[in-house]
Scaffold this motif. Structure first.
Motif, PDB file in Angstrom:
ATOM      1  N   ASP A   1       0.858  -1.185   0.000  1.00 58.20           N
ATOM      2  CA  ASP A   1       0.000   0.000   0.000  1.00 58.20           C
ATOM      3  C   ASP A   1       0.895   1.237   0.000  1.00 58.20           C
ATOM      4  OD1 ASP A   1      -1.936   1.906   0.261  1.00 58.20           O
ATOM      5  OD2 ASP A   1      -2.668   1.223   2.218  1.00 58.20           O
ATOM      6  N   MET A   2       1.195   1.734  -1.196  1.00 54.28           N
ATOM      7  CA  MET A   2       2.116   2.859  -1.323  1.00 54.28           C
ATOM      8  C   MET A   2       1.512   4.157  -0.786  1.00 54.28           C
ATOM      9  SD  MET A   2       4.944   1.727  -2.298  1.00 54.28           S
ATOM     10  CE  MET A   2       5.778   3.253  -2.620  1.00 54.28           C
ATOM     11  N   THR A   3       0.192   4.302  -0.843  1.00 54.15           N
ATOM     12  CA  THR A   3      -0.440   5.522  -0.324  1.00 54.15           C
ATOM     13  C   THR A   3      -0.228   5.629   1.180  1.00 54.15           C
ATOM     14  OG1 THR A   3      -2.094   5.358  -2.060  1.00 54.15           O
ATOM     15  CG2 THR A   3      -2.604   6.801  -0.213  1.00 54.15           C
ATOM     16  N   ALA A   4      -0.468   4.546   1.896  1.00 56.68           N
ATOM     17  CA  ALA A   4      -0.261   4.545   3.345  1.00 56.68           C
ATOM     18  C   ALA A   4       1.221   4.702   3.681  1.00 56.68           C
ATOM     19  CB  ALA A   4      -0.806   3.259   3.948  1.00 56.68           C
ATOM     20  N   PHE A   5       2.090   4.093   2.895  1.00 54.87           N
ATOM     21  CA  PHE A   5       3.525   4.205   3.148  1.00 54.87           C
ATOM     22  C   PHE A   5       3.995   5.638   2.954  1.00 54.87           C
ATOM     23  CE2 PHE A   5       7.974   4.114   1.845  1.00 54.87           C
ATOM     24  CZ  PHE A   5       8.528   3.420   2.908  1.00 54.87           C
ATOM     25  N   ASN A   6       3.559   6.275   1.865  1.00 52.05           N
ATOM     26  CA  ASN A   6       3.958   7.668   1.617  1.00 52.05           C
ATOM     27  C   ASN A   6       3.404   8.607   2.684  1.00 52.05           C
ATOM     28  OD1 ASN A   6       5.471   7.063  -0.653  1.00 52.05           O
ATOM     29  ND2 ASN A   6       3.713   7.260  -2.017  1.00 52.05           N
ATOM     30  N   ALA A   7       2.201   8.329   3.189  1.00 48.53           N
ATOM     31  CA  ALA A   7       1.641   9.137   4.275  1.00 48.53           C
ATOM     32  C   ALA A   7       2.470   8.958   5.548  1.00 48.53           C
ATOM     33  CB  ALA A   7       0.188   8.756   4.524  1.00 48.53           C
ATOM     34  N   PHE A   8       2.957   7.748   5.786  1.00 46.04           N
ATOM     35  CA  PHE A   8       3.804   7.492   6.951  1.00 46.04           C
ATOM     36  C   PHE A   8       5.132   8.230   6.820  1.00 46.04           C
ATOM     37  CE2 PHE A   8       7.216   4.855   8.817  1.00 46.04           C
ATOM     38  CZ  PHE A   8       6.893   5.016  10.148  1.00 46.04           C
ATOM     39  N   ILE A   9       5.749   8.195   5.649  1.00 47.66           N
ATOM     40  CA  ILE A   9       7.025   8.885   5.421  1.00 47.66           C
ATOM     41  C   ILE A   9       6.832  10.395   5.556  1.00 47.66           C
ATOM     42  CG2 ILE A   9       8.814   9.376   3.696  1.00 47.66           C
ATOM     43  CD1 ILE A   9       9.087   6.633   5.010  1.00 47.66           C
ATOM     44  N   ALA A  10       5.666  10.908   5.196  1.00 54.93           N
ATOM     45  CA  ALA A  10       5.392  12.348   5.294  1.00 54.93           C
ATOM     46  C   ALA A  10       5.391  12.832   6.737  1.00 54.93           C
ATOM     47  CB  ALA A  10       4.062  12.678   4.632  1.00 54.93           C
ATOM     48  N   THR A  11       5.246  11.920   7.707  1.00 54.47           N
ATOM     49  CA  THR A  11       5.305  12.300   9.123  1.00 54.47           C
ATOM     50  C   THR A  11       6.738  12.451   9.610  1.00 54.47           C
ATOM     51  OG1 THR A  11       5.279  10.007   9.920  1.00 54.47           O
ATOM     52  CG2 THR A  11       3.133  11.101   9.594  1.00 54.47           C
ATOM     53  N   HIS A  12       7.723  12.184   8.730  1.00 53.35           N
ATOM     54  CA  HIS A  12       9.156  12.257   9.056  1.00 53.35           C
ATOM     55  C   HIS A  12       9.497  11.398  10.275  1.00 53.35           C
ATOM     56  CE1 HIS A  12       9.764  15.326   6.040  1.00 53.35           C
ATOM     57  NE2 HIS A  12       8.704  15.954   6.508  1.00 53.35           N
ATOM     58  N   PRO A  13       9.341  10.067  10.147  1.00 50.95           N
ATOM     59  CA  PRO A  13       9.628   9.184  11.277  1.00 50.95           C
ATOM     60  C   PRO A  13      11.131   9.050  11.530  1.00 50.95           C
ATOM     61  CG  PRO A  13       9.187   7.891   9.334  1.00 50.95           C
ATOM     62  CD  PRO A  13       8.931   9.321   8.963  1.00 50.95           C
ATOM     63  N   THR A  14      11.464   8.621  12.723  1.00 46.52           N
ATOM     64  CA  THR A  14      12.846   8.281  13.037  1.00 46.52           C
ATOM     65  C   THR A  14      13.109   6.876  12.491  1.00 46.52           C
ATOM     66  OG1 THR A  14      12.283   7.295  15.151  1.00 46.52           O
ATOM     67  CG2 THR A  14      12.789   9.660  15.156  1.00 46.52           C
ATOM     68  N   PRO A  15      14.364   6.479  12.355  1.00 46.09           N
ATOM     69  CA  PRO A  15      14.637   5.110  11.907  1.00 46.09           C
ATOM     70  C   PRO A  15      14.011   4.056  12.822  1.00 46.09           C
ATOM     71  CG  PRO A  15      16.595   6.436  11.638  1.00 46.09           C
ATOM     72  CD  PRO A  15      15.593   7.296  12.367  1.00 46.09           C
ATOM     73  N   ASP A  16      13.979   4.308  14.120  1.00 41.94           N
ATOM     74  CA  ASP A  16      13.365   3.340  15.037  1.00 41.94           C
ATOM     75  C   ASP A  16      11.859   3.242  14.810  1.00 41.94           C
ATOM     76  OD1 ASP A  16      15.789   2.693  16.204  1.00 41.94           O
ATOM     77  OD2 ASP A  16      15.603   4.258  17.739  1.00 41.94           O
ATOM     78  N   GLN A  17      11.212   4.376  14.542  1.00 41.51           N
ATOM     79  CA  GLN A  17       9.785   4.347  14.250  1.00 41.51           C
ATOM     80  C   GLN A  17       9.519   3.618  12.935  1.00 41.51           C
ATOM     81  OE1 GLN A  17       9.104   8.567  14.352  1.00 41.51           O
ATOM     82  NE2 GLN A  17       8.287   8.519  16.446  1.00 41.51           N
ATOM     83  N   PHE A  18      10.396   3.812  11.960  1.00 38.46           N
ATOM     84  CA  PHE A  18      10.247   3.114  10.680  1.00 38.46           C
ATOM     85  C   PHE A  18      10.349   1.608  10.895  1.00 38.46           C
ATOM     86  CE2 PHE A  18      11.644   1.134   6.802  1.00 38.46           C
ATOM     87  CZ  PHE A  18      10.949   1.786   5.810  1.00 38.46           C
ATOM     88  N   ARG A  19      11.362   1.188  11.641  1.00 33.96           N
ATOM     89  CA  ARG A  19      11.551  -0.251  11.872  1.00 33.96           C
ATOM     90  C   ARG A  19      10.397  -0.853  12.667  1.00 33.96           C
ATOM     91  NH1 ARG A  19      16.988   1.729  12.853  1.00 33.96           N
ATOM     92  NH2 ARG A  19      18.257   1.246  11.033  1.00 33.96           N
ATOM     93  N   ALA A  20       9.805  -0.063  13.562  1.00 40.10           N
ATOM     94  CA  ALA A  20       8.659  -0.559  14.326  1.00 40.10           C
ATOM     95  C   ALA A  20       7.421  -0.670  13.442  1.00 40.10           C
ATOM     96  CB  ALA A  20       8.373   0.357  15.515  1.00 40.10           C
ATOM     97  N   ALA A  21       7.236   0.275  12.519  1.00 43.08           N
ATOM     98  CA  ALA A  21       6.050   0.275  11.664  1.00 43.08           C
ATOM     99  C   ALA A  21       6.170  -0.733  10.523  1.00 43.08           C
ATOM    100  CB  ALA A  21       5.803   1.665  11.100  1.00 43.08           C
ATOM    101  N   TYR A  22       7.366  -0.907   9.978  1.00 41.51           N
ATOM    102  CA  TYR A  22       7.601  -1.828   8.859  1.00 41.51           C
ATOM    103  C   TYR A  22       8.761  -2.759   9.220  1.00 41.51           C
ATOM    104  CZ  TYR A  22       4.491   1.116   6.131  1.00 41.51           C
ATOM    105  OH  TYR A  22       3.400   1.795   5.676  1.00 41.51           O
TER     106      TYR A  22
END
Length: 122
Positions: free
Chosen positions: A62-83
């Protein structure tokens, strides 16, 4: 007799190439400039308290949800927790550059605070 002598260099070359593996050329992501080292947590501005999204297992579909997540400017730890199943490659990390068409490896671009601002799948 001559045929076996001609095949010897060919067999040696094939044996040497077979030991190299199928990993492709190495790719080193662009390092962050010296003046933009990630800030320590004490110096970073406080982020608004939000609930962590449920982890998305498997690769990104789901690229739409992924791009919305990246738009929140996550930290690497938040990225690893989400994906958790997507390999995150940060600037300065050495990684191979073989073709992956399943969105399983994300080459991230980070800002001065170490937050992910964009990137691409490879």
């Amino acid at each position: 007799m001559r045929r076996s002598l001609l095949l010897l260099p060919l067999c040696t070359a094939v044996a040497l190439l077979a030991g190299c593996g199928n990993k492709g050329p190495l790719y080193m992501a662009k390092p962050t400039p010296a003046g933009t080292q990630p800030a320590t947590p004490a110096a970073a501005p406080a982020a608004p308290a939000t609930t962590a999204p449920a982890p998305v297992h498997g690769f990104v579909t789901d690229m739409t949800a992924f791009n919305a997540f990246i738009a929140t400017h996550p930290t690497p730890d938040q990225f690893r927790a989400a994906y958790p199943d997507v390999l995150l490659v940060l600037p300065g990390t050495v990684a191979t550059r073989e073709l992956r068409s399943n969105n399983s490896r994300y080459f991230a671009e980070v800002d001065a605070n170490g937050r992910i601002t964009g990137g691409k799948f490879m």
